[in-house]
Motif scaffolding. Structure first.
Motif, PDB file in Angstrom:
ATOM      1  N   UNK A  54       0.841  -1.202   0.000  1.00 42.13           N
ATOM      2  CA  UNK A  54       0.000   0.000   0.000  1.00 42.13           C
ATOM      3  C   UNK A  54       0.876   1.253   0.000  1.00 42.13           C
ATOM      4  N   UNK A  55       1.891   1.256   0.851  1.00 37.86           N
ATOM      5  CA  UNK A  55       2.782   2.418   0.924  1.00 37.86           C
ATOM      6  C   UNK A  55       3.420   2.682  -0.438  1.00 37.86           C
ATOM      7  N   UNK A  56       3.797   1.615  -1.132  1.00 39.36           N
ATOM      8  CA  UNK A  56       4.424   1.756  -2.441  1.00 39.36           C
ATOM      9  C   UNK A  56       3.524   2.382  -3.491  1.00 39.36           C
ATOM     10  N   UNK A  57       2.220   2.275  -3.325  1.00 36.67           N
ATOM     11  CA  UNK A  57       1.310   2.861  -4.321  1.00 36.67           C
ATOM     12  C   UNK A  57       1.237   4.380  -4.216  1.00 36.67           C
ATOM     13  N   UNK A  58       1.744   4.930  -3.123  1.00 37.00           N
ATOM     14  CA  UNK A  58       1.716   6.384  -2.964  1.00 37.00           C
ATOM     15  C   UNK A  58       2.997   7.058  -3.468  1.00 37.00           C
ATOM     16  N   UNK A  59       3.963   6.257  -3.879  1.00 34.50           N
ATOM     17  CA  UNK A  59       5.185   6.821  -4.450  1.00 34.50           C
ATOM     18  C   UNK A  59       4.927   7.169  -5.904  1.00 34.50           C
ATOM     19  N   UNK A  60       5.338   8.338  -6.304  1.00 35.35           N
ATOM     20  CA  UNK A  60       5.134   8.784  -7.683  1.00 35.35           C
ATOM     21  C   UNK A  60       6.141   8.103  -8.598  1.00 35.35           C
ATOM     22  N   UNK A  61       5.648   7.662  -9.748  1.00 39.17           N
ATOM     23  CA  UNK A  61       6.527   7.104 -10.768  1.00 39.17           C
ATOM     24  C   UNK A  61       7.293   8.245 -11.422  1.00 39.17           C
ATOM     25  N   UNK A  62       8.609   8.096 -11.496  1.00 38.23           N
ATOM     26  CA  UNK A  62       9.426   9.161 -12.069  1.00 38.23           C
ATOM     27  C   UNK A  62       9.358   9.176 -13.587  1.00 38.23           C
ATOM     28  N   UNK A  63       8.922   8.093 -14.164  1.00 36.92           N
ATOM     29  CA  UNK A  63       8.959   7.966 -15.614  1.00 36.92           C
ATOM     30  C   UNK A  63       7.610   7.469 -16.119  1.00 36.92           C
ATOM     31  N   UNK A  64       7.049   8.163 -17.091  1.00 32.37           N
ATOM     32  CA  UNK A  64       5.779   7.762 -17.673  1.00 32.37           C
ATOM     33  C   UNK A  64       5.954   7.658 -19.184  1.00 32.37           C
ATOM     34  N   UNK A  65       6.615   6.595 -19.590  1.00 27.40           N
ATOM     35  CA  UNK A  65       6.802   6.328 -21.008  1.00 27.40           C
ATOM     36  C   UNK A  65       6.030   5.072 -21.354  1.00 27.40           C
ATOM     37  N   UNK A  66       5.811   4.885 -22.633  1.00 24.21           N
ATOM     38  CA  UNK A  66       5.117   3.667 -23.063  1.00 24.21           C
ATOM     39  C   UNK A  66       5.869   2.447 -22.556  1.00 24.21           C
ATOM     40  N   UNK A  67       7.190   2.473 -22.695  1.00 24.66           N
ATOM     41  CA  UNK A  67       8.012   1.336 -22.280  1.00 24.66           C
ATOM     42  C   UNK A  67       7.872   1.047 -20.789  1.00 24.66           C
ATOM     43  N   UNK A  68       7.933   2.092 -19.943  1.00 24.30           N
ATOM     44  CA  UNK A  68       7.867   1.870 -18.498  1.00 24.30           C
ATOM     45  C   UNK A  68       6.487   1.356 -18.070  1.00 24.30           C
ATOM     46  N   UNK A  69       5.430   1.911 -18.655  1.00 29.26           N
ATOM     47  CA  UNK A  69       4.072   1.481 -18.301  1.00 29.26           C
ATOM     48  C   UNK A  69       3.834   0.051 -18.788  1.00 29.26           C
ATOM     49  N   UNK A  70       4.283  -0.250 -20.000  1.00 27.20           N
ATOM     50  CA  UNK A  70       4.111  -1.592 -20.560  1.00 27.20           C
ATOM     51  C   UNK A  70       4.903  -2.628 -19.756  1.00 27.20           C
TER      52      UNK A  70
END
Length: 196
Positions: free
Chosen positions: A86-102
């Motif tokens: 749960x705690x990990x879901x509140x950390x912001x993803x630093x990268x939002x690229x197609x590759x990272x999301x996929x």
């Protein structure tokens, strides 16, 4: 004419990229929300089992006493997984690229499918412990049978949990597949156009 063509290509590319970026944000947000909901569910299950297991251990006897004891032990581990989850879901993803999301999408699907296989193993181990307990007498009989019943229950819950989570992530992953299938590269006289 060339200037008009380049302006048109630039506008179309920006529009397409904007659509893809918003879709990636939507899928990323869905990944986070599904993970958070799953961890909340696992925490609730663990809390209920810790409470009922503690009470049951001190108020029952025989197989049932050890069933409750193992439920409590097992769910200490579940809490150890779910709280950091749960705690990990509140950390912001630093990268939002197609590759990272996929990549994250496929990783989540793989984790839940692998865990479902482990859950079948937990249930099989519980069944084996229960049957082994049938060959014993006295307190050992109660302990093995109670522990076996608990492992079957806990493994069964986790199997359902992991399969549901896998199905949810698989469903949201189909949107990524549609983006991937719509990527085209068109050669032009002066270069190429990549469209989403």
């Amino acid at each position: 004419m060339i200037r008009l063509y380049l302006t048109f290509v630039l506008l179309v590319s920006c529009f397409s990229f904007g659509q893809t970026t918003s879709l990636l944000e939507e899928i990323n947000q869905r990944q986070v929300q599904q993970t958070r909901n799953g961890m909340i569910s696992l925490n609730a299950w663990a809390g209920a089992n810790l409470l009922s297991g503690g009470i049951g251990f001190y108020t029952t006897s025989g197989d049932t006493r050890y069933f409750h004891q193992m439920n409590a032990f097992w769910n200490v581990v579940n809490l150890g997984i779910a709280i950091p989850g749960i705690i990990g879901t509140y950390k912001k993803s630093s990268e939002l690229t197609f590759e990272s999301v996929y990549k994250r999408q496929k990783q989540l699907e793989t984790i839940y499918l692998f865990n479902a296989g482990l859950d079948v193993g937990y249930m099989a181990t519980g069944w084996a412990l229960f049957n082994f307990g049938n060959t014993k007498t006295g307190e050992l009989r109660h302990r093995f049978r109670g522990y076996g019943q608990s492992l079957v229950l806990q493994g069964g819950y986790l199997l359902i949990y992991d399969l549901v989570m896998f199905a949810l992530f698989k469903k949201s992953g189909k949107k990524l597949d549609t983006v991937w299938k719509n990527v085209t590269i068109t050669p032009t006289g002066m270069g190429m156009i990549i469209s989403f």
